[in-house]
Design a protein around this motif. Structure first.
Motif, PDB file in Angstrom:
ATOM      1  N   HIS A 196      58.269  -3.386  67.871  1.00 25.58           N
ATOM      2  CA  HIS A 196      58.182  -2.013  67.371  1.00 25.58           C
ATOM      3  C   HIS A 196      58.351  -1.067  68.549  1.00 25.58           C
ATOM      4  N   ASN A 197      59.553  -0.565  68.730  1.00 25.44           N
ATOM      5  CA  ASN A 197      59.845   0.252  69.911  1.00 25.44           C
ATOM      6  C   ASN A 197      60.557   1.528  69.496  1.00 25.44           C
ATOM      7  N   ARG A 214      53.731   2.764  69.777  1.00 25.19           N
ATOM      8  CA  ARG A 214      54.885   1.926  69.479  1.00 25.19           C
ATOM      9  C   ARG A 214      55.933   2.174  70.551  1.00 25.19           C
ATOM     10  N   ASN A 247      49.494  -1.205  67.469  1.00 23.56           N
ATOM     11  CA  ASN A 247      50.655  -0.460  66.985  1.00 23.56           C
ATOM     12  C   ASN A 247      50.631  -0.170  65.489  1.00 23.56           C
ATOM     13  N   CYS A 269      47.550   4.552  67.849  1.00 19.09           N
ATOM     14  CA  CYS A 269      48.628   3.562  67.919  1.00 19.09           C
ATOM     15  C   CYS A 269      49.671   3.959  68.959  1.00 19.09           C
TER      16      CYS A 269
END
Length: 883
Positions: free
Chosen positions: A72-73, A67, A38, A65
């Motif tokens: 980390h959303n 997320r 991420n 990456c």
């Protein structure tokens, strides 16, 4: 500049600055605590922690990456603004103890202003200035370098340098470990560009960060104090989509009249064009506002952004072997896919639209990321299956949701939202989205409670007791790779400990392999100094200590022998059998990737002396032909008697084609297992010396473990021979039963099967013409058509076939059917969507009937089956059945 030109110029710039360009690491992270890679720094964490030595001191890359999920959303924000993504590229340059702040700052300014021609007067730099209680001190060094640059450019440092505290300008890997101040570069994108830094870090889309320069110079200790690192590191990250969006929206800095959008770049244009052709809607970049939820054009543009982002995520993840599923990162992918498909429905896009878009992504991105093209067929196939499966459950779930609306519900309870999730595959955010459209609320806390209760039930059923011993931190020296050490190994007994009914001994060194990496532990014997011989029944690792388990009855023989010399001997025949099966897992893995595709990755294994299991990522059941090809490839390599050997090397010096498993944590030194010149894997297990020692591999079965995960069970050596001998014996017996040679058995069986089908057809026709002789009860209850019938002398498969036919053709809502054969009873239940909506669920109904009778049954909400050994008991209670 196009996106390809931006990416290429970034990498070329840092090549000129002495950097080595490294390829993007997989989206499947090495760190077990991450769902996905991420951030650009993820692959380099072992260098910062000192666990590995970097091959190059200066590197640059563009890192894939994702997320979504976890800490980390960004999933919920995607589509509703112009800058959030679940998939993105992070451009970065890195220094591992080489250059530091001066070069990092100067090169960043040079690339932005001299190569890319960003307007200098619109750029601002942030510098760390701690608030009270924040760590470390003011970053005077970075401030001085920026001051020098701005003065040289004729710009006022007091305006163009902005201070930030720990929240904005101090980077930490975790509560402890490497950390340090960071310096961000922001650009003013307002029409006049004259905000004088007032919008920096204010959450305004008109002034955004484009590059973050992190300077790791401290080590955070567990007691809350700080120390300076021996080696200082530079870690920079630039959002590629953001930079490409700035170039596109401002038309290479000539027009600042529009709000900048990442989605304006050519990274998304081909996807939007494909969606425009299919939907008839022209993308205009509108953002839906809370006060304008009924703005169809804005919501259509929102759907475009969601679908475009999510197809990139799915395509790249599947190319890296991460498939949609029901747990962890796999479930996150499933949520992303379903979210895109749902928004596709709002655009009235045709079935299969989402899978078709993968070709657009591959065409655009495949040049720089060749893995996309290599796995193009798999990507489309996986997404297509996901789309088809969700469309089926979506239709049923939407039908149920609409029924609730018709009933006039004011909100969606936690139980109802969990039913949509658990039975119909609706992620909570989809339920919230549907509820929002109809002006009703969702009880999210109730949903989370129902989810937690399910997790608690699952944990309770799987709970295992851990081995917790106080062995004084003894570190056992393992000597069991060398076969010369397997018997009569002389060492010293260090400790004897007891936990519950288990007794464990610890020695200074040991040839016993402890259970690890899916391989079971060794068994054998320990010879005491007084000549007594005690059986070791298992071996396990506890951190760096090998625990040898013995019978509790032997405790009195050994408890007074601590610090005395002993001899250890492994059961070598068992060890050889285990080693055969462990080498077989490597061979099978290689064959799977050859036959099925390189998206296949090991998802787990269990290796014993008599068989092995191999779990792997794949989206569908293997065909008989595929299994035969896999088995043949394995046995061809066994006949070739390829050499098997191991070597230890630095992690970063392992061969490029060596497979590593990302759930494992590797140190600086790793062990590589070679099978001939065709298979290389990192592995700490025990192995044969040549593939011929396996004798043969026989695949017993291939099954599903979870969504997106399959399992092969197989045997080798004498176990494979004995299995084949048993099959041959059974064939001979079948020849006697069918009174024909084995080559004719299938033909004869097929004739008997055809006759059975003819009988079923006649039975079905008879049932359709006159069901009065089998239907025992028929009632309308709460608007549900409920039927109960019974058939004599019938097997479960025929009962199921006839029951399903009657259920469908007669529009029954709840159907109970029973049959008997050879003194045994069978029961099945069918339930319609209408019945399920009224909490009439097949699995609950059949358990409620059979469990009090001492019998078992189960299934799904729409269909369940069960059996009872004594048909007399069934007949007694069948007439008392209540709908």
């Amino acid at each position: 500049m196009t996106s390809d030109e931006i990416r290429e110029s970034f990498l070329q710039f840092f090549i000129q600055k002495g950097h080595h360009i490294v390829p993007s690491c997989s989206l499947l992270p090495e760190a077990p605590n991450l769902l996905f890679t991420n951030a650009g720094m993820n692959p380099f964490v072992p260098y910062f922690l000192g666990e590995r030595t970097p091959k190059y001191l200066r590197v640059a890359d563009t890192q894939k990456c994702i997320r979504a999920g976890g800490k980390h959303n960004d999933l919920e924000e995607v589509g509703f603004d112009t800058y959030h993504h679940t998939f993105f590229e992070m451009l970065g340059n890195w220094s591992f103890g080489d250059y530091f702040k001066k070069e990092a700052i100067q090169w960043a300014w040079e690339l932005l202003t001299q190569v890319w021609h960003f307007p200098k007067e619109r750029l601002y730099a942030t510098v760390y200035k701690p608030n009270e209680g924040d760590p470390a001190e003011f970053d005077q060094e970075a401030y001085d370098f920026w001051k020098e640059i701005f003065l040289k450019e004729g710009l006022d440092p007091k305006t163009h340098i902005v201070y930030g505290n720990k929240k904005d300008n101090f980077w930490m890997m975790g509560d402890t470990g490497p950390c340090g101040p960071c310096s961000e570069i922001h650009i003013d994108l307002t029409p006049k560009g004259d905000t004088k830094g007032a919008l920096v870090n204010k959450g305004d889309v008109r002034c955004i960060e484009i590059w973050n320069l992190v300077f790791m110079q401290y080590n955070a200790l567990s007691d809350g104090t700080w120390e300076r690192l021996k080696n200082r590191y530079v870690d920079t990250g630039m959002g590629f989509e953001r930079v490409a969006g700035i170039f596109a929206t401002t038309k290479n800095f000539t027009d600042f009249s529009k709000v900048t959008s990442n989605y304006d770049s050519d990274l998304f244009a081909p996807i939007f064009q494909a969606l425009e052709r299919q939907s008839g809607h022209t993308y205009s970049g509108k953002i839906p506002s809370p006060s304008a939820q009924n703005d169809d054009e804005a919501m259509a543009d929102c759907a475009f952004r969601i679908i475009a982002d999510h197809i990139r995520t799915l395509s790249f993840a599947i190319a890296d072997g991460i498939l949609p599923g029901n747990e962890g990162r796999n479930y996150v992918l499933r949520r992303i896919a379903r979210r895109a498909i749902l928004f596709g429905r709002k655009l009235k896009l045709p079935s299969g639209f989402f899978a078709d878009l993968s070709a657009v992504v591959i065409e655009k991105m495949g040049k720089h990321f060749p893995e996309l093209g290599q796995h193009a067929e798999t990507i489309k196939k996986v997404i297509s299956k996901e789309e088809m499966a969700f469309n089926e459950t979506l239709s049923r779930g939407l039908h149920l949701f609409e029924r609730w609306l018709e009933e006039g519900i004011a909100s969606i309870s936690g139980d109802k939202s969990f039913l949509l999730y658990d039975t119909y595959g609706f992620p909570l955010d989809l339920t919230q989205l549907l509820a929002k459209e109809h002006g009703i609320d969702v009880d999210c806390k109730g949903f989370e409670q129902a989810m937690q209760e399910q997790k608690d039930r699952s944990r309770a059923s799987q709970k295992k007791s851990a081995i917790v011993l106080n062995h004084g931190g003894s570190e056992t020296r393992f000597v069991g790779y060398d076969e010369a050490n397997l018997t009569h190994w002389e060492t010293q007994l260090v400790n004897v400990e007891q936990q519950d009914d288990n007794v464990y001994i610890v020695t200074e060194s040991s040839p016993f392999y402890g259970e690890k990496g899916g391989q079971v532990g060794d068994t054998g014997w320990i010879l005491l100094a007084d000549g007594q011989k005690i059986a070791i029944i298992n071996t396990v690792w506890q951190q760096k200590t090998l625990l040898h388990q013995i019978q509790k009855t032997d405790l009195s023989k050994i408890e007074n022998c601590v610090n005395q010399p002993v001899q250890l001997s492994v059961d070598t025949e068992r060890r050889k059998a285990i080693s055969r099966n462990h080498s077989a897992t490597h061979l099978l893995h290689w064959a799977l990737r050859k036959v099925v595709g390189e998206h296949v990755h090991q998802a787990g294994s269990w290796v014993s002396d008599h068989c092995f299991r191999f779990d792997f990522s794949h989206f569908e059941k293997l065909t008989t032909e595929q299994l035969q090809n896999i088995e043949q490839l394995c046995n061809e390599r066994i006949l070739a008697n390829d050499t098997v050997f191991t070597e230890e090397t630095d992690f970063d010096k392992k061969p490029e084609n060596c497979l590593a498993f990302f759930s494992d944590k590797y140190g600086n030194r790793v062990r590589v297992v070679h099978l001939g010149d065709f298979s290389l894997e990192l592995c700490g297990g025990t192995h044969v010396h040549a593939t011929g020692e396996l004798g043969q591999i026989k695949i017993l079965q291939e099954t599903a473990v979870a969504s997106g995960v399959r399992r092969i069970e197989a045997i080798t050596g004498l176990y494979a021979y004995q299995y084949n001998a048993k099959l041959e014996k059974q064939l001979k017996q079948l020849e006697v039963v069918f009174e024909c040679p084995c080559c004719k058995i299938l033909e004869k069986y097929q004739r008997a099967l055809d006759q059975k089908k003819q009988f079923e057809a006649m039975y079905r026709q008879s049932l359709q013409k006159d069901s009065s002789n089998v239907v025992q009860k028929q009632q309308a209850i709460d608007g549900l058509n409920c039927v109960q019938f019974c058939l004599q002398t019938i097997d479960m498969n025929t009962l199921r076939s006839l029951g399903k036919s009657y259920f469908t053709q007669n529009k029954v809502d709840v159907l109970w059917a029973a049959g008997e054969n050879d003194g045994k009873g069978f029961v099945l239940v069918f339930c319609s969507d209408k019945a399920i909506a009224q909490h009439k669920e097949a699995n609950a109904l059949i358990q409620g009937f059979l469990n009090p009778l001492g019998a078992n049954g189960g299934g799904k909400t729409d269909f369940a089956t069960g059996g009872i050994k004594d048909v007399a008991v069934l007949k007694t209670h069948w007439g008392k059945l209540s709908f």
